[in-house]
Motif scaffolding. Structure first.
Motif, mmCIF file in Angstrom:
data_model
loop_
_atom_site.group_PDB
_atom_site.id
_atom_site.type_symbol
_atom_site.label_atom_id
_atom_site.label_comp_id
_atom_site.label_asym_id
_atom_site.label_seq_id
_atom_site.Cartn_x
_atom_site.Cartn_y
_atom_site.Cartn_z
ATOM 1 N N THR A 184 19.238 -25.753 47.005
ATOM 2 C CA THR A 184 20.493 -25.014 46.814
ATOM 3 C C THR A 184 21.156 -24.798 48.174
ATOM 4 O O THR A 184 20.500 -24.902 49.215
ATOM 5 C CB THR A 184 20.241 -23.641 46.163
ATOM 6 O OG1 THR A 184 19.466 -22.857 47.077
ATOM 7 C CG2 THR A 184 19.539 -23.773 44.817
ATOM 8 N N ARG A 185 22.415 -24.468 48.144
ATOM 9 C CA ARG A 185 23.140 -24.178 49.389
ATOM 10 C C ARG A 185 22.456 -23.037 50.144
ATOM 11 O O ARG A 185 22.235 -23.118 51.353
ATOM 12 C CB ARG A 185 24.591 -23.813 49.092
ATOM 13 C CG ARG A 185 25.400 -23.535 50.364
ATOM 14 C CD ARG A 185 26.820 -23.078 50.066
ATOM 15 N NE ARG A 185 27.605 -24.145 49.481
ATOM 16 C CZ ARG A 185 28.315 -24.032 48.352
ATOM 17 N NH1 ARG A 185 28.321 -22.898 47.679
ATOM 18 N NH2 ARG A 185 29.028 -25.046 47.903
ATOM 19 N N ASP A 186 22.088 -21.978 49.420
ATOM 20 C CA ASP A 186 21.437 -20.830 50.072
ATOM 21 C C ASP A 186 20.094 -21.221 50.688
ATOM 22 O O ASP A 186 19.765 -20.804 51.799
ATOM 23 C CB ASP A 186 21.232 -19.682 49.082
ATOM 24 C CG ASP A 186 22.548 -19.032 48.667
ATOM 25 O OD1 ASP A 186 23.569 -19.216 49.375
ATOM 26 O OD2 ASP A 186 22.556 -18.352 47.624
ATOM 27 N N ALA A 187 19.306 -22.034 49.978
ATOM 28 C CA ALA A 187 18.014 -22.467 50.493
ATOM 29 C C ALA A 187 18.185 -23.354 51.721
ATOM 30 O O ALA A 187 17.405 -23.263 52.663
ATOM 31 C CB ALA A 187 17.224 -23.208 49.415
ATOM 32 N N SER A 235 27.037 -26.693 45.234
ATOM 33 C CA SER A 235 26.064 -25.621 45.465
ATOM 34 C C SER A 235 24.626 -26.095 45.280
ATOM 35 O O SER A 235 23.691 -25.363 45.583
ATOM 36 C CB SER A 235 26.345 -24.440 44.528
ATOM 37 O OG SER A 235 26.248 -24.854 43.182
ATOM 38 N N PHE A 273 27.028 -29.687 50.985
ATOM 39 C CA PHE A 273 27.194 -28.270 50.709
ATOM 40 C C PHE A 273 28.570 -27.734 51.093
ATOM 41 O O PHE A 273 28.877 -26.584 50.805
ATOM 42 C CB PHE A 273 26.058 -27.455 51.328
ATOM 43 C CG PHE A 273 24.769 -27.617 50.578
ATOM 44 C CD1 PHE A 273 24.722 -27.442 49.195
ATOM 45 C CD2 PHE A 273 23.606 -27.961 51.238
ATOM 46 C CE1 PHE A 273 23.541 -27.595 48.491
ATOM 47 C CE2 PHE A 273 22.419 -28.118 50.547
ATOM 48 C CZ PHE A 273 22.389 -27.943 49.165
ATOM 49 N N ALA A 298 18.124 -25.535 58.753
ATOM 50 C CA ALA A 298 19.217 -24.650 59.185
ATOM 51 C C ALA A 298 19.396 -24.677 60.693
ATOM 52 O O ALA A 298 18.504 -24.923 61.450
ATOM 53 C CB ALA A 298 18.955 -23.231 58.714
ATOM 54 N N GLU A 308 20.721 -23.177 53.895
ATOM 55 C CA GLU A 308 21.151 -22.316 54.998
ATOM 56 C C GLU A 308 20.021 -21.464 55.565
ATOM 57 O O GLU A 308 20.070 -21.078 56.726
ATOM 58 C CB GLU A 308 22.319 -21.454 54.549
ATOM 59 C CG GLU A 308 23.592 -22.265 54.314
ATOM 60 C CD GLU A 308 24.716 -21.484 53.663
ATOM 61 O OE1 GLU A 308 24.508 -20.308 53.261
ATOM 62 O OE2 GLU A 308 25.809 -22.064 53.531
ATOM 63 N N ALA A 309 18.990 -21.205 54.755
ATOM 64 C CA ALA A 309 17.859 -20.393 55.209
ATOM 65 C C ALA A 309 16.608 -21.230 55.459
ATOM 66 O O ALA A 309 15.593 -20.683 55.899
ATOM 67 C CB ALA A 309 17.549 -19.329 54.147
#
Length: 179
Positions: free
Chosen positions: A169-172, A123, A119, A179, A174-175
């Motif tokens: 995904t990158r957002d998933a 993405s 990541f 994480a 990170e959350a």
């Protein structure tokens, strides 16, 4: 993206695989239980493993998974298909670990490091897993990967093989649970 980085975690070193790793990795892979749910269920056989190892070596993305404290190979994993377009995507897979590592958080620790590295450059990370490989499917879901509607069909030894596609995904990431 460097698909053969050296990554370190608390317990592991992931480093580029070399020809010298063939025998220690075959020792891990020679256990039929490692492959029992895998579509290519006979990678424990020497000639099948050697083709798999040669393919991985040629791929330019295969990593040896090494126990840091004992300097001993536990298995292997791979970054494969990389596409830098539209934010970038890379595939992670071909992971196998000796049985004594199962249920000890080794896969989770390894995947956390691999995803963090990926990541920095992409993405999206994809995983392909055999539809009857419930052990790997559960492991992917435990790290936050979600099954997509995509799948791939192949044949092995005259039988149909279905690979399901999972992604993070990158957002998933990170959350998510890593994480």
């Amino acid at each position: 993206m460097d698909r053969q980085p050296t990554l370190e975690t608390e317990r592991l070193v992931l480093r580029p695989v070399t020809e010298d790793d063939r025998e220690p990795l075959y020792e891990v892979a020679s256990d039929p239980m490692v492959w029992e749910q895998h579509p290519i269920h006979d990678r424990w056989r020497r000639e099948v493993f050697d083709r798999f190892f040669d393919e991985g070596l040629a791929s330019g993305g295969t990593l040896a998974v090494v126990d840091k404290a004992k300097d001993r190979i536990l298995g292997s994993t791979r970054y494969d298909k990389y596409d830098p377009e539209e934010g970038g995507v890379v595939e992670i897979g071909w992971t196998y670990l000796e049985r004594r590592c199962w249920g000890k958080g080794i896969n989770r620790e390894m995947k956390r490091a691999m995803l963090a590295h990926a990541f920095e450059h992409v993405s999206l990370v994809e995983f392909r897993v055999g539809d009857t490989n419930y052990r790997s499917r559960n492991a992917l879901e435990a790290i936050g990967a979600e099954r997509t509607d995509c799948y791939e069909l192949e044949r092995y030894q005259g039988k149909r093989v279905v690979h399901l596609v999972y992604e993070i995904t990158r957002d998933a990431f990170e959350a998510g649970p890593l994480a």
